[in-house]
Write a protein that holds these residues in place. Sequence first.
Motif, PDB file in Angstrom:
ATOM      1  N   ILE A 222      -9.699  11.340   4.325  1.00 44.88           N
ATOM      2  CA  ILE A 222      -9.203  11.952   3.075  1.00 44.88           C
ATOM      3  C   ILE A 222      -8.656  10.859   2.157  1.00 44.88           C
ATOM      4  CG2 ILE A 222      -7.506  13.551   2.093  1.00 44.88           C
ATOM      5  CD1 ILE A 222      -7.575  14.999   4.875  1.00 44.88           C
ATOM      6  N   ALA A 223      -7.903   9.941   2.745  1.00 41.94           N
ATOM      7  CA  ALA A 223      -7.308   8.866   1.951  1.00 41.94           C
ATOM      8  C   ALA A 223      -8.388   8.012   1.291  1.00 41.94           C
ATOM      9  CB  ALA A 223      -6.411   8.004   2.842  1.00 41.94           C
ATOM     10  N   MET A 224      -9.463   7.745   2.021  1.00 47.51           N
ATOM     11  CA  MET A 224     -10.527   6.915   1.441  1.00 47.51           C
ATOM     12  C   MET A 224     -11.211   7.636   0.283  1.00 47.51           C
ATOM     13  SD  MET A 224     -10.278   4.054   2.914  1.00 47.51           S
ATOM     14  CE  MET A 224      -8.529   4.409   2.913  1.00 47.51           C
ATOM     15  N   GLU A 225     -11.353   8.950   0.398  1.00 55.29           N
ATOM     16  CA  GLU A 225     -11.923   9.724  -0.729  1.00 55.29           C
ATOM     17  C   GLU A 225     -11.022   9.611  -1.950  1.00 55.29           C
ATOM     18  OE1 GLU A 225     -12.723  13.860  -0.252  1.00 55.29           O
ATOM     19  OE2 GLU A 225     -13.895  13.546   1.571  1.00 55.29           O
ATOM     20  N   ALA A 226      -9.729   9.788  -1.740  1.00 58.24           N
ATOM     21  CA  ALA A 226      -8.788   9.719  -2.866  1.00 58.24           C
ATOM     22  C   ALA A 226      -8.765   8.309  -3.460  1.00 58.24           C
ATOM     23  CB  ALA A 226      -7.394  10.136  -2.406  1.00 58.24           C
ATOM     24  N   ALA A 227      -8.800   7.316  -2.581  1.00 58.45           N
ATOM     25  CA  ALA A 227      -8.772   5.929  -3.055  1.00 58.45           C
ATOM     26  C   ALA A 227     -10.018   5.630  -3.894  1.00 58.45           C
ATOM     27  CB  ALA A 227      -8.684   4.979  -1.871  1.00 58.45           C
ATOM     28  N   ALA A 228     -11.158   6.132  -3.445  1.00 54.71           N
ATOM     29  CA  ALA A 228     -12.400   5.896  -4.192  1.00 54.71           C
ATOM     30  C   ALA A 228     -12.323   6.538  -5.571  1.00 54.71           C
ATOM     31  CB  ALA A 228     -13.590   6.444  -3.402  1.00 54.71           C
ATOM     32  N   ALA A 229     -11.752   7.741  -5.640  1.00 53.61           N
ATOM     33  CA  ALA A 229     -11.604   8.405  -6.943  1.00 53.61           C
ATOM     34  C   ALA A 229     -10.678   7.609  -7.842  1.00 53.61           C
ATOM     35  CB  ALA A 229     -11.074   9.826  -6.748  1.00 53.61           C
ATOM     36  N   GLU A 230      -9.592   7.112  -7.271  1.00 55.98           N
ATOM     37  CA  GLU A 230      -8.630   6.351  -8.076  1.00 55.98           C
ATOM     38  C   GLU A 230      -9.255   5.070  -8.613  1.00 55.98           C
ATOM     39  OE1 GLU A 230      -4.594   5.844  -6.800  1.00 55.98           O
ATOM     40  OE2 GLU A 230      -4.677   7.620  -5.527  1.00 55.98           O
ATOM     41  N   ALA A 231     -10.162   4.491  -7.839  1.00 57.35           N
ATOM     42  CA  ALA A 231     -10.792   3.230  -8.251  1.00 57.35           C
ATOM     43  C   ALA A 231     -11.962   3.464  -9.201  1.00 57.35           C
ATOM     44  CB  ALA A 231     -11.280   2.465  -7.012  1.00 57.35           C
ATOM     45  N   SER A 232     -12.376   4.708  -9.323  1.00 56.87           N
ATOM     46  CA  SER A 232     -13.570   5.014 -10.105  1.00 56.87           C
ATOM     47  C   SER A 232     -13.242   5.129 -11.591  1.00 56.87           C
ATOM     48  CB  SER A 232     -14.158   6.338  -9.608  1.00 56.87           C
ATOM     49  OG  SER A 232     -15.120   6.812 -10.509  1.00 56.87           O
ATOM     50  N   ALA A 233     -14.224   4.723 -12.402  1.00 55.59           N
ATOM     51  CA  ALA A 233     -14.074   4.916 -13.850  1.00 55.59           C
ATOM     52  C   ALA A 233     -14.687   6.246 -14.276  1.00 55.59           C
ATOM     53  CB  ALA A 233     -14.745   3.765 -14.585  1.00 55.59           C
ATOM     54  N   ASP A 234     -15.230   6.991 -13.316  1.00 58.29           N
ATOM     55  CA  ASP A 234     -15.909   8.255 -13.619  1.00 58.29           C
ATOM     56  C   ASP A 234     -14.881   9.331 -13.967  1.00 58.29           C
ATOM     57  OD1 ASP A 234     -17.302  10.586 -13.681  1.00 58.29           O
ATOM     58  OD2 ASP A 234     -18.062  10.462 -11.617  1.00 58.29           O
TER      59      ASP A 234
END
Length: 284
Positions: A222-234
């Motif tokens: 779950i944390a990796m999903e959230a981290a990926a969203a936070e790092a995304s410019a999308d």
Amino acid sequence: MAATQLGFTGMPTRLFTCTPSRLATWLDCPRRYRFVYVDRPSPAKGAPWAHNSMGAAVHSALAAWWDQPIQRRSPERAAALVREKWIGLGFRDDEQSDTWRDRAATMVSNYVTTVDPHLEPVGIERTVAMRTDRIAVSGRIDRLDRRDDELVVVDYKTGRHVLTTDDARGSLALAIYALASARTLRRQCVSVELHHLPSGDVIRWDHTDESLARQLERAEDIAMEAAAAEASADPGAFPPRPGPMCGWCDFVAHCPEGRAACAPQASWTGLAPEIEPLAAPELQ
Ligand code: SF4
């Protein structure tokens, strides 16, 4: 702020810093996650909820009760502490607040008759933390008991919903607390308990090392999903997840999809229609 540790190559590896509450928010609704943890300044929240005021007062009163000298740990003192700690926010009016203050005082005084006041919990509202290769996770435990040679995580619940074993077994937060307690205090901790004060029910689950490992892996995913969203410019990285819970969302005023999903609830709707405090079963 993200924590860092040294990786095998000597280069720092960034850990995702989180709490069980943060992970649960991501699972519930990524847009609400953005409102709470990403957007700065955070959008203004709606009005306070009466059930949260009641829950906060009950938790504060119980923490203060355990902080009393043993001779003062009485049901009467518990009721007085609820009145001292009472938060009157979110109720329809003063009369409703007063009614609920009295109900909560009775509920807590009944509850403390089921615990041994001579016990000295290992922790009250204690923060525990742990790290893995991917996350640094911390959280605050309502109560941490030592029973024989083991630690037991105790979580107080004041909501209207009747709890089942699945609630204790499936709780990511409780599993993380157990793991972090064991690591911090170097003592076995696999058992978790939900103490539902309105009904007096104590729901216990004894984890295995395997079930705790599965929960930790789930937390990391779950944390990796959230981290990926936070790092995304999308801009679509934090999609709304509209549903019945939108009526309870602090940020529904900022969310057209949530407003379309359901009408906002009145701030006192989360109070149970009736609380009939019952004596809880004997705790071990
Ligand atoms: S109103 Fe609903 S969809 Fe919108 S942020 Fe809140 S929980 Fe998510």
